[in-house]
Design a protein around this motif. Structure first.
Motif, PDB file in Angstrom:
ATOM      1  N   ILE A 210      61.691  39.267  96.964  1.00  0.00           N
ATOM      2  CA  ILE A 210      61.392  39.601  98.359  1.00  0.00           C
ATOM      3  C   ILE A 210      60.186  38.808  98.842  1.00  0.00           C
ATOM      4  N   ILE A 211      59.192  38.656  97.992  1.00  0.00           N
ATOM      5  CA  ILE A 211      58.011  37.867  98.352  1.00  0.00           C
ATOM      6  C   ILE A 211      58.393  36.410  98.578  1.00  0.00           C
ATOM      7  N   GLU A 212      59.257  35.886  97.711  1.00  0.00           N
ATOM      8  CA  GLU A 212      59.674  34.485  97.855  1.00  0.00           C
ATOM      9  C   GLU A 212      60.481  34.266  99.128  1.00  0.00           C
ATOM     10  N   VAL A 213      61.343  35.222  99.471  1.00  0.00           N
ATOM     11  CA  VAL A 213      62.115  35.096 100.717  1.00  0.00           C
ATOM     12  C   VAL A 213      61.180  35.109 101.919  1.00  0.00           C
ATOM     13  N   ALA A 214      60.162  35.979 101.876  1.00  0.00           N
ATOM     14  CA  ALA A 214      59.210  36.035 102.985  1.00  0.00           C
ATOM     15  C   ALA A 214      58.421  34.730 103.093  1.00  0.00           C
ATOM     16  N   MET A 215      58.089  34.124 101.959  1.00  0.00           N
ATOM     17  CA  MET A 215      57.387  32.839 101.980  1.00  0.00           C
ATOM     18  C   MET A 215      58.263  31.746 102.574  1.00  0.00           C
ATOM     19  N   LEU A 216      59.562  31.769 102.230  1.00  0.00           N
ATOM     20  CA  LEU A 216      60.483  30.781 102.795  1.00  0.00           C
ATOM     21  C   LEU A 216      60.653  30.967 104.292  1.00  0.00           C
ATOM     22  N   ASP A 217      60.522  32.219 104.752  1.00  0.00           N
ATOM     23  CA  ASP A 217      60.620  32.489 106.189  1.00  0.00           C
ATOM     24  C   ASP A 217      59.346  32.158 106.940  1.00  0.00           C
ATOM     25  N   GLY A 218      58.330  31.737 106.227  1.00  0.00           N
ATOM     26  CA  GLY A 218      57.089  31.327 106.878  1.00  0.00           C
ATOM     27  C   GLY A 218      56.054  32.416 107.024  1.00  0.00           C
ATOM     28  N   ALA A 219      56.220  33.557 106.334  1.00  0.00           N
ATOM     29  CA  ALA A 219      55.233  34.641 106.419  1.00  0.00           C
ATOM     30  C   ALA A 219      53.988  34.271 105.627  1.00  0.00           C
ATOM     31  N   GLY A 220      52.828  34.425 106.246  1.00  0.00           N
ATOM     32  CA  GLY A 220      51.571  34.117 105.589  1.00  0.00           C
ATOM     33  C   GLY A 220      51.142  35.222 104.639  1.00  0.00           C
ATOM     34  N   PRO A 221      50.039  35.011 103.876  1.00  0.00           N
ATOM     35  CA  PRO A 221      49.579  36.011 102.904  1.00  0.00           C
ATOM     36  C   PRO A 221      49.255  37.360 103.542  1.00  0.00           C
ATOM     37  N   VAL A 222      48.604  37.343 104.715  1.00  0.00           N
ATOM     38  CA  VAL A 222      48.236  38.598 105.363  1.00  0.00           C
ATOM     39  C   VAL A 222      49.476  39.355 105.814  1.00  0.00           C
ATOM     40  N   ARG A 223      50.414  38.643 106.400  1.00  0.00           N
ATOM     41  CA  ARG A 223      51.646  39.292 106.862  1.00  0.00           C
ATOM     42  C   ARG A 223      52.466  39.813 105.677  1.00  0.00           C
ATOM     43  N   ARG A 224      52.529  39.057 104.593  1.00  0.00           N
ATOM     44  CA  ARG A 224      53.265  39.510 103.408  1.00  0.00           C
ATOM     45  C   ARG A 224      52.636  40.775 102.833  1.00  0.00           C
ATOM     46  N   PHE A 225      51.311  40.838 102.877  1.00  0.00           N
ATOM     47  CA  PHE A 225      50.629  42.001 102.304  1.00  0.00           C
ATOM     48  C   PHE A 225      50.899  43.259 103.119  1.00  0.00           C
ATOM     49  N   PHE A 226      50.728  43.179 104.434  1.00  0.00           N
ATOM     50  CA  PHE A 226      50.844  44.373 105.269  1.00  0.00           C
ATOM     51  C   PHE A 226      52.290  44.761 105.553  1.00  0.00           C
ATOM     52  N   ILE A 227      53.207  43.801 105.593  1.00  0.00           N
ATOM     53  CA  ILE A 227      54.598  44.108 105.926  1.00  0.00           C
ATOM     54  C   ILE A 227      55.408  44.467 104.690  1.00  0.00           C
ATOM     55  N   ILE A 228      55.136  43.812 103.575  1.00  0.00           N
ATOM     56  CA  ILE A 228      55.958  44.002 102.374  1.00  0.00           C
ATOM     57  C   ILE A 228      55.219  44.797 101.307  1.00  0.00           C
ATOM     58  N   LYS A 229      54.074  44.285 100.890  1.00  0.00           N
ATOM     59  CA  LYS A 229      53.402  44.904  99.739  1.00  0.00           C
ATOM     60  C   LYS A 229      52.916  46.309 100.035  1.00  0.00           C
ATOM     61  N   MET A 230      52.405  46.534 101.244  1.00  0.00           N
ATOM     62  CA  MET A 230      51.885  47.859 101.563  1.00  0.00           C
ATOM     63  C   MET A 230      52.975  48.925 101.522  1.00  0.00           C
ATOM     64  N   ARG A 231      54.200  48.565 101.852  1.00  0.00           N
ATOM     65  CA  ARG A 231      55.293  49.535 101.819  1.00  0.00           C
ATOM     66  C   ARG A 231      55.615  49.927 100.381  1.00  0.00           C
ATOM     67  N   TYR A 232      55.552  48.958  99.467  1.00  0.00           N
ATOM     68  CA  TYR A 232      55.803  49.269  98.058  1.00  0.00           C
ATOM     69  C   TYR A 232      54.608  49.945  97.398  1.00  0.00           C
ATOM     70  N   LEU A 233      53.439  49.825  97.986  1.00  0.00           N
ATOM     71  CA  LEU A 233      52.235  50.440  97.428  1.00  0.00           C
ATOM     72  C   LEU A 233      51.968  51.839  97.981  1.00  0.00           C
ATOM     73  N   SER A 234      52.811  52.340  98.861  1.00  0.00           N
ATOM     74  CA  SER A 234      52.524  53.604  99.538  1.00  0.00           C
ATOM     75  C   SER A 234      52.382  54.764  98.550  1.00  0.00           C
ATOM     76  N   SER A 235      53.283  54.841  97.558  1.00  0.00           N
ATOM     77  CA  SER A 235      53.200  55.941  96.590  1.00  0.00           C
ATOM     78  C   SER A 235      51.931  55.841  95.758  1.00  0.00           C
ATOM     79  N   THR A 236      51.580  54.639  95.354  1.00  0.00           N
ATOM     80  CA  THR A 236      50.363  54.457  94.565  1.00  0.00           C
ATOM     81  C   THR A 236      49.122  54.769  95.388  1.00  0.00           C
ATOM     82  N   ILE A 237      49.131  54.394  96.657  1.00  0.00           N
ATOM     83  CA  ILE A 237      47.989  54.709  97.528  1.00  0.00           C
ATOM     84  C   ILE A 237      47.831  56.222  97.658  1.00  0.00           C
ATOM     85  N   SER A 238      48.949  56.934  97.812  1.00  0.00           N
ATOM     86  CA  SER A 238      48.874  58.394  97.911  1.00  0.00           C
ATOM     87  C   SER A 238      48.332  59.004  96.622  1.00  0.00           C
TER      88      SER A 238
END
Length: 317
Positions: A210-238
């Motif tokens: 998923i990270i690689e697809v987002a990189m191919l779509d032109g998503a930068g590090p900040v956008r990848r973090f908040f759009i993709i990684k934060m969603r997968y980190l929600s349980s750990t954050i809680s």
């Protein structure tokens, strides 16, 4: 000798295959299953007895004490103990200080530990060394931690000596409003390493495709973090937030060793109030304060779990 087994015709074969197979239902358990369940219950009995004796029964005893006027008479008074508790100035001060500390220290420790985890998740040099440094407070005994903090923040300690060399006036860290900052720093120093490891573990479980697809779509590090990684980190954050919140209510041990029963006003927490109340054998006041703290924790943790559940549903969709 004639063969007694009859050969079915194609029509009868199709009819037999179309009929549903009858299932045999067994009522009750076999002797082996009953024996296994008995052994399981037997081995669980000490744990169940321990939980009932040391957790469940004392909890109901605390509820009972919070609703009576005195342990000797046992007269039911309803919520009078709670009303008198909220009229107590010491309790209101302790509740305010504990709430301010938790609202300050818990978000700080979650954000800083997440930032460090993201930084160490990248290919930075000396990653294992930094990880060891941040985890070192977990293996240091509480008495040693207090000794280090006293050496640093005593009136004649290292911090004031360094400040004097720079032309600043020495500060009574433990007898002024600055003591609150010392406790926050102590809390961050003790908990940031464990939380960082939890976040690093969660970051490694994010699907790389998923990270690689987002990189191919032109998503930068900040956008990848908040759009993709934060969603997968929600349980750990809680989870990290809940554990940090619980640890923020247990900071009393360090503050008590630093300042004693009656610290400076900004460092007086709910645990100080409960400890002093217990020393005076005021069980009704102590039980009421414990139930108020329990209800606050239930509401906050329930809210965090609800937010985590909503975020998880959004991830599944």
């Amino acid at each position: 000798m004639k063969n007694k087994s009859a050969v079915l015709s194609p029509e009868k074969t199709a009819e037999a295959e179309s009929k549903p197979e009858k299932k045999s239902f067994r009522i009750g358990l076999s002797k082996r299953e009953r024996r296994e369940r008995f052994l399981t219950s037997f081995y669980m009995l000490p744990s169940v007895a321990g939980v009932l004796t040391f957790f469940i029964l004392p909890f109901f005893v605390v509820i009972y004490y919070s609703l009576i006027d005195d342990t000797s008479t046992g007269v039911f008074v309803g919520v009078d103990n709670y009303l008198r508790l909220f009229e107590n100035s010491a309790f209101k001060l302790a509740l305010k200080n504990t709430g301010v500390f938790s609202l300050t220290a818990v978000p700080l420790v979650v954000v800083l530990s997440l930032a460090l985890a993201v930084l160490l998740d990248a290919n930075v040099p000396y990653k294992s060394t930094f990880r060891t440094i941040f985890l070192s407070p977990m293996i240091v005994p509480a008495a040693s931690v207090i000794l280090i903090w006293q050496v640093l923040f005593d009136f004649n300690g290292v911090v004031n000596s360094a400040a004097s060399l720079l032309g600043f006036e020495p500060v009574e860290w433990f007898k002024s409003d600055y003591g609150y900052l010392v406790v926050v720093l102590l809390f961050l120093w003790k908990n940031i390493g464990y939380n960082m490891i939890m976040f690093m573990s969660a970051l490694t479980n994010i699907p790389r495709d998923i990270i690689e697809v987002a990189m191919l779509d032109g998503a930068g590090p900040v956008r990848r973090f908040f759009i993709i990684k934060m969603r997968y980190l929600s349980s750990t954050i809680s989870f990290v937030t809940i554990m940090s919140l619980i640890n923020s209510f247990k900071v009393f041990r360090e503050v008590y060793l630093l300042t004693g029963d009656y610290p400076f006003e900004t460092m007086y927490t709910l645990q100080h109030f409960m400890n002093n109340t217990f020393a005076h054998l005021e069980y009704q006041k102590l039980s009421s304060a414990a139930m108020v703290l329990c209800l606050i924790m239930i509401v906050i943790i329930g809210l965090l779990l609800f937010i985590d559940d909503r975020a998880g549903r959004g991830l599944d969709e």
